[in-house]
Design a protein around this motif. Structure first.
Motif, PDB file in Angstrom:
ATOM      1  N   LYS A  29      51.808 -44.560   1.361  1.00 48.32           N
ATOM      2  CA  LYS A  29      50.918 -43.983   0.350  1.00 48.32           C
ATOM      3  C   LYS A  29      50.314 -45.058  -0.554  1.00 48.32           C
ATOM      4  O   LYS A  29      49.149 -44.969  -0.930  1.00 48.32           O
ATOM      5  CB  LYS A  29      51.674 -42.951  -0.480  1.00 48.32           C
ATOM      6  N   ILE A  30      51.100 -46.069  -0.878  1.00 51.10           N
ATOM      7  CA  ILE A  30      50.593 -47.165  -1.713  1.00 51.10           C
ATOM      8  C   ILE A  30      49.494 -47.922  -0.976  1.00 51.10           C
ATOM      9  O   ILE A  30      48.429 -48.196  -1.533  1.00 51.10           O
ATOM     10  CB  ILE A  30      51.738 -48.110  -2.127  1.00 51.10           C
ATOM     11  N   LEU A  35      60.200 -51.678  -0.834  1.00 53.35           N
ATOM     12  CA  LEU A  35      59.866 -51.368  -2.229  1.00 53.35           C
ATOM     13  C   LEU A  35      61.073 -51.502  -3.144  1.00 53.35           C
ATOM     14  O   LEU A  35      61.108 -50.963  -4.221  1.00 53.35           O
ATOM     15  CB  LEU A  35      59.272 -49.951  -2.379  1.00 53.35           C
ATOM     16  N   GLU A  93      56.488 -43.836   1.038  1.00 58.61           N
ATOM     17  CA  GLU A  93      55.993 -44.300  -0.255  1.00 58.61           C
ATOM     18  C   GLU A  93      55.133 -45.551  -0.062  1.00 58.61           C
ATOM     19  O   GLU A  93      54.074 -45.679  -0.668  1.00 58.61           O
ATOM     20  CB  GLU A  93      57.159 -44.587  -1.200  1.00 58.61           C
ATOM     21  N   CYS A  94      55.592 -46.452   0.782  1.00 59.62           N
ATOM     22  CA  CYS A  94      54.834 -47.671   1.097  1.00 59.62           C
ATOM     23  C   CYS A  94      53.510 -47.307   1.751  1.00 59.62           C
ATOM     24  O   CYS A  94      52.462 -47.857   1.411  1.00 59.62           O
ATOM     25  CB  CYS A  94      55.669 -48.564   2.000  1.00 59.62           C
ATOM     26  N   LYS A 149      62.343 -42.198   3.137  1.00 63.29           N
ATOM     27  CA  LYS A 149      61.251 -41.852   2.222  1.00 63.29           C
ATOM     28  C   LYS A 149      60.485 -43.082   1.760  1.00 63.29           C
ATOM     29  O   LYS A 149      59.291 -43.013   1.503  1.00 63.29           O
ATOM     30  CB  LYS A 149      61.806 -41.128   0.992  1.00 63.29           C
ATOM     31  N   LYS A 150      61.152 -44.205   1.649  1.00 62.21           N
ATOM     32  CA  LYS A 150      60.495 -45.409   1.139  1.00 62.21           C
ATOM     33  C   LYS A 150      59.369 -45.876   2.053  1.00 62.21           C
ATOM     34  O   LYS A 150      58.402 -46.464   1.589  1.00 62.21           O
ATOM     35  CB  LYS A 150      61.511 -46.522   0.922  1.00 62.21           C
ATOM     36  N   HIS A 174      46.401 -45.862  -0.775  1.00 62.47           N
ATOM     37  CA  HIS A 174      45.694 -45.840  -2.056  1.00 62.47           C
ATOM     38  C   HIS A 174      44.894 -47.127  -2.263  1.00 62.47           C
ATOM     39  O   HIS A 174      43.746 -47.086  -2.719  1.00 62.47           O
ATOM     40  CB  HIS A 174      46.679 -45.634  -3.203  1.00 62.47           C
TER      41      HIS A 174
END
Length: 82
Positions: A37-38, A80, A34-35, A30-31, A41
């Motif tokens: 998505k960051i 992260l 998440e990375c 999942k990380k 963004h």
């Protein structure tokens, strides 16, 4: 000019690529997402999120991130990590 809409054989690489990306996506922790998505963004804030306007689209970003992790042999579970 030959314009072919053939969906057989080697010309159907989109289906092969989609199944490959799904397989890669499912293997990542999942990380990694998440990375992703960051970074996505940050690109959006900088107005660099649209490939057709000279930015980086999601597919390109995902493949670059996965290649970077594999090339540098980074433990994806430690991304992260504070």
């Amino acid at each position: 000019m030959d314009i072919s809409l053939n969906t057989n054989g080697l010309y159907n690489s989109g289906v092969i690529n989609t199944s490959f990306m799904k397989e890669v996506f499912e293997k990542q922790p999942k990380k990694v997402m998440e990375c992703f998505k960051i970074i996505k963004h940050i690109l959006h804030i900088a107005n660099l999120h649209e490939g057709y306007k000279g930015g980086v689209n999601s597919y390109s970003l995902f493949t670059m991130l996965i290649c970077f992790i594999e090339e540098k042999q980074i433990d994806a579970n430690k991304i992260l990590h504070a």
